[in-house]
Design a protein around this motif. Structure first.
Motif, PDB file in Angstrom:
ATOM      1  N   PRO A 104     -25.657   6.943   3.415  1.00 29.52           N
ATOM      2  CA  PRO A 104     -24.512   6.039   3.603  1.00 29.52           C
ATOM      3  C   PRO A 104     -23.193   6.572   3.016  1.00 29.52           C
ATOM      4  N   ASP A 160     -29.024   2.317   1.706  1.00 24.63           N
ATOM      5  CA  ASP A 160     -28.685   0.907   1.976  1.00 24.63           C
ATOM      6  C   ASP A 160     -29.831   0.014   1.512  1.00 24.63           C
ATOM      7  N   SER A 197     -20.188  -0.320  -3.948  1.00 25.19           N
ATOM      8  CA  SER A 197     -20.649  -0.387  -2.551  1.00 25.19           C
ATOM      9  C   SER A 197     -21.705   0.658  -2.234  1.00 25.19           C
ATOM     10  N   LYS A 198     -21.861   1.659  -3.074  1.00 25.29           N
ATOM     11  CA  LYS A 198     -22.881   2.680  -2.831  1.00 25.29           C
ATOM     12  C   LYS A 198     -23.857   2.705  -4.007  1.00 25.29           C
TER      13      LYS A 198
END
Ligand code: GBH
Length: 478
Positions: free
Chosen positions: A353, A390, A444-445
Motif C-alpha cells: 500500500p 491493509d 494511514s500506513k
C-alpha cells in the motif's frame, strides 16, 4: 473467491477420480527440504524509532524537534497527523518489551530522541530524558533483550540554527553522541550513528516531503548531504573516545540496492558499478573515505565544500554496517560509458500500500552481496525490512496479514541464501515491532507485526507476529 466458487471447487476436487489414485502422504517420495536455517547465534529482533512510537512530545522537559514543527504545520502530513501521542510507548514501554519477549527476540533496535536528552540540541542535558532511556534499556536487558541504539532517526532538535545546512550541527551531533556513549555504554554495546542519509537530507532539504520541508538548490543540498555524513563520522569518533572498550559502532543506511537483471557476470558487474555510483554521496563516501570522481564531476560547481580532514572523519572505520532494505532497482549491463542502465519499473510491478514499496524479495540478497563484495564490512545487519499492509481486524479480533507474511517469508528466504553463501550477516531487525507514526503518511500506513488501536493503545499480535515467533524459534524461515 466467493463461497459459491469455493464450494464448487471443493466438490470438483473431491469427486475427481484421480484423487483416489494419489498415494497417501506417508507413501509419497518427497525430496528432502533444502535447509532454510540461519547460522547459530543469528540475532533476531525488531526495530522502531523514537518519534514514531514514543508520544509524550511535551513531557519531562523534551524540546521540540523538526518533526514536531513540521507535523504541526498544516498540509505537511496525512490529515495533519503528528507524533504527539503515537504509540505512547513513553508510558507503555514495559508492555512493548513484553511483545518482544513473547516473540523470542534477542535484540531490539530503538532510537533516542536527541531533544529529549538535549532540549536545545546542545548545552545542558535533561536528566529526566536520559532516565527514560535508562529505564527502557534496563527493562529490555532484564528480559534478555540486547538494545541496539540509533542516535539519530530524523528528529533533529529544532532549536539548532539552520538544521543540517549548518556545519555546527555536525559538531552538536558529535557532542550528543559522545555524551550518550559515556552515559549508556555500560549497558548498550551497539550504536548506530544515523538512519538513512537520503531521508534527512534529500527528502528533507531537496524534495521537501520530510521535515523541515525545504526545497533547496543543488549546491545547498550537496552541502546538507556532506554535513549528514560528516556528522556520522564525528559521531563515530565521539563514541570511540567516550564509550567503554568493546563498544561497537556502525550506521543504518538505506543504500539504493541494484539487482542484476540476470545473474550473469556482466550484469553482476553492472550492479556493482551502479551500487558505487548510486550511493556516491552517502555509503560509498563513508566506506571509501572519499567522494568518487564520477560524483564530483557530475555535480561540478555544485559539489560540496569539503574542509581538510573531513573525508578522514567521514571514513572512520566501522565495526558493522546496517542496511535498511525495502525496494530493488534493476540494472542491466550496456555499452554506455558508465557501463550499465537502470531499467524503469513496469506499471505492473507489484507494490504494497505504500506506493514506493515495490516488492522484489531478491533485493535483500543483493543488498548483502553488493555491499560485501565492494567494501568487505566486518559485519552486516539488516537494520530494517518489512512492509505496510491493509490490515483488517476480523470479527474474532484477528489480523490475518497473509500478504505481510508472504513479504517477510520471501525476503528471509533470500537473506538465508546470503547467510548460507558465507556473507557476514549477523542479524535481522524487522520493521516494525508495532504499527506507528509513518512520518508524512501519519497513521494511514501500518508496518507493525502488532496491530495498534490508536484510540485505546491496545496492541494485538498479527498473524505475522505468530509467523515471526515460529521463525525465531526455528532459526529458519518458517
Ligand atoms: C524507513 O524508511 C525508515 O527508517 C522508517 O522510519 C520508516 O517508518 C520505514 O522505513 C517505512 O517507511 O514517497 O516516493 O518520495 C524507508 C525509506 C525513504 C521510504 C523515503 C519512503 C519516501 C518515498 N523511505 N520514502 S516517496
Amino acid at each position: 473467491m466467493s463461497e459459491h466458487t469455493r464450494r464448487l471447487f471443493g466438490k470438483t476436487l473431491a469427486t475427481l477420480p484421480v484423487a483416489a489414485a494419489l498415494p497417501s502422504l506417508s507413501q509419497a517420495q518427497t525430496p528432502a527440504p533444502a535447509p532454510r536455517s540461519f547460522p547459530a547465534g543469528f540475532k533476531w529482533g525488531c526495530a522502531t524509532a523514537a518519534y514514531q512510537i514514543e508520544g509524550a512530545a511535551n513531557e519531562d522537559g523534551r524540546g521540540p524537534s523538526v518533526w514536531d514543527v513540521f507535523s504541526h504545520t498544516p498540509g505537511k502530513t496525512f490529515h495533519g497527523e503528528t507524533g504527539d501521542v503515537a504509540d505512547d510507548s513513553y508510558h507503555l514501554y514495559k508492555e512493548d518489551v513484553q511483545l518482544l519477549k513473547n516473540l523470542g527476540a534477542k535484540v531490539y533496535r530503538m532510537s533516542i530522541s536527541w531533544s529529549r536528552v538535549f532540549p536545545d540540541g546542545i548545552g545542558k542535558p535533561n536528566g529526566k530524558g536520559l532516565d527514560y532511556y535508562k529505564r527502557v534499556i534496563d527493562e529490555l536487558k532484564s528480559n534478555g533483550i540486547d538494545p541496539y541504539v540509533t542516535l539519530f532517526h530524523w528528529d533533529l532538535p529544532s532549536s539548532l540554527p539552520h538544521g543540517w545546512q549548518a556545519r555546527d550541527t555536525c559538531k552538536a551531533f558529535g557532542d550528543y553522541a559522545g555524551f550518550i556513549a559515556r552515559e549508556l555504554s555500560d549497558r548498550v554495546h551497539h550504536f548506530f550513528t544515523t538512519n538513512e542519509f537520503v531521508c534527512f537530507t534529500d527528502l528533507s532539504y531537496k524534495i521537501g516531503q520530510f521535515a523541515p520541508g525545504l526545497k533547496l538548490d543543488a549546491t545547498q543540498v550537496n552541502q546538507v548531504r556532506h554535513h549528514g555524513i560528516l556528522a556520522h563520522g564525528m559521531g563515530v569518533q565521539a563514541i570511540r573516545a567516550n564509550a567503554r572498550p568493546g563498544t561497537q559502532v556502525g550506521l543504518a543506511e538505506n543504500a539504493t540496492v541494484f539487482v542484476p537483471v540476470i545473474d550473469e557476470p556482466r550484469h553482476v558487474q553492472a550492479a556493482l558499478k551502479a551500487t558505487r555510483d548510486g550511493n556516491a554521496p552517502f555509503l560509498t563516501a563513508v566506506l571509501e573515505g572519499k567522494y568518487t570522481d564520477a560524483y564530483l564531476q557530475r555535480e561540478g560547481s555544485a559539489a560540496p565544500k569539503v574542509e581538510s580532514g573531513d573525508m578522514q572523519i567521514i571514513g572512520s572505520p566501522l565495526d558493522f554496517v546496517g542496511l535498511n532494505v525495502y525496494t530493488p532497482e534493476y540494472v542491466q549491463a550496456d555499452n554506455s560509458p558508465q557501463g550499465y542502465k537502470v531499467l524503469p519499473r513496469q506499471a505492473s510491478f507489484p507494490h504494497m500500500p505504500s506506493p514506493w514499496l515495490f516488492v522484489g524479495p531478491e533485493v535483500i540478497y543483493w543488498a548483502v552481496r553488493n555491499v560485501s563484495t565492494l567494501w568487505k564490512p566486518k559485519e552486516l545487519y539488516i537494520t530494517e525490512n518489512g512492509c505496510s499492509a491493509d490490515d483488517v481486524v476480523t470479527s474474532e479480533g484477528r489480523i490475518n496479514d497473509t500478504d505481510r507474511v508472504m513479504y517477510l517469508r520471501n525476503h528471509l528466504t533470500h537473506l538465508q541464501r546470503a547467510a548460507s553463501e558465507g556473507y557476514p550477516i549477523k542479524g535481522y531487525f524487522l520493521w516494525s515491532l508495532l504499527d506507528n507514526y509513518e512520518w508524512a503518511d501519519g497513521y494511514s500506513k501500518r508496518f507493525g507485526i502488532h496491530y495498534v488501536d490508536f484510540k485505546t493503545q491496545k496492541r494485538t499480535p498479527k498473524l505475522s507476529a505468530d509467523w515471526y515467533k515460529a521463525t525465531i524459534a526455528a532459526n529458519a524461515v518458517a
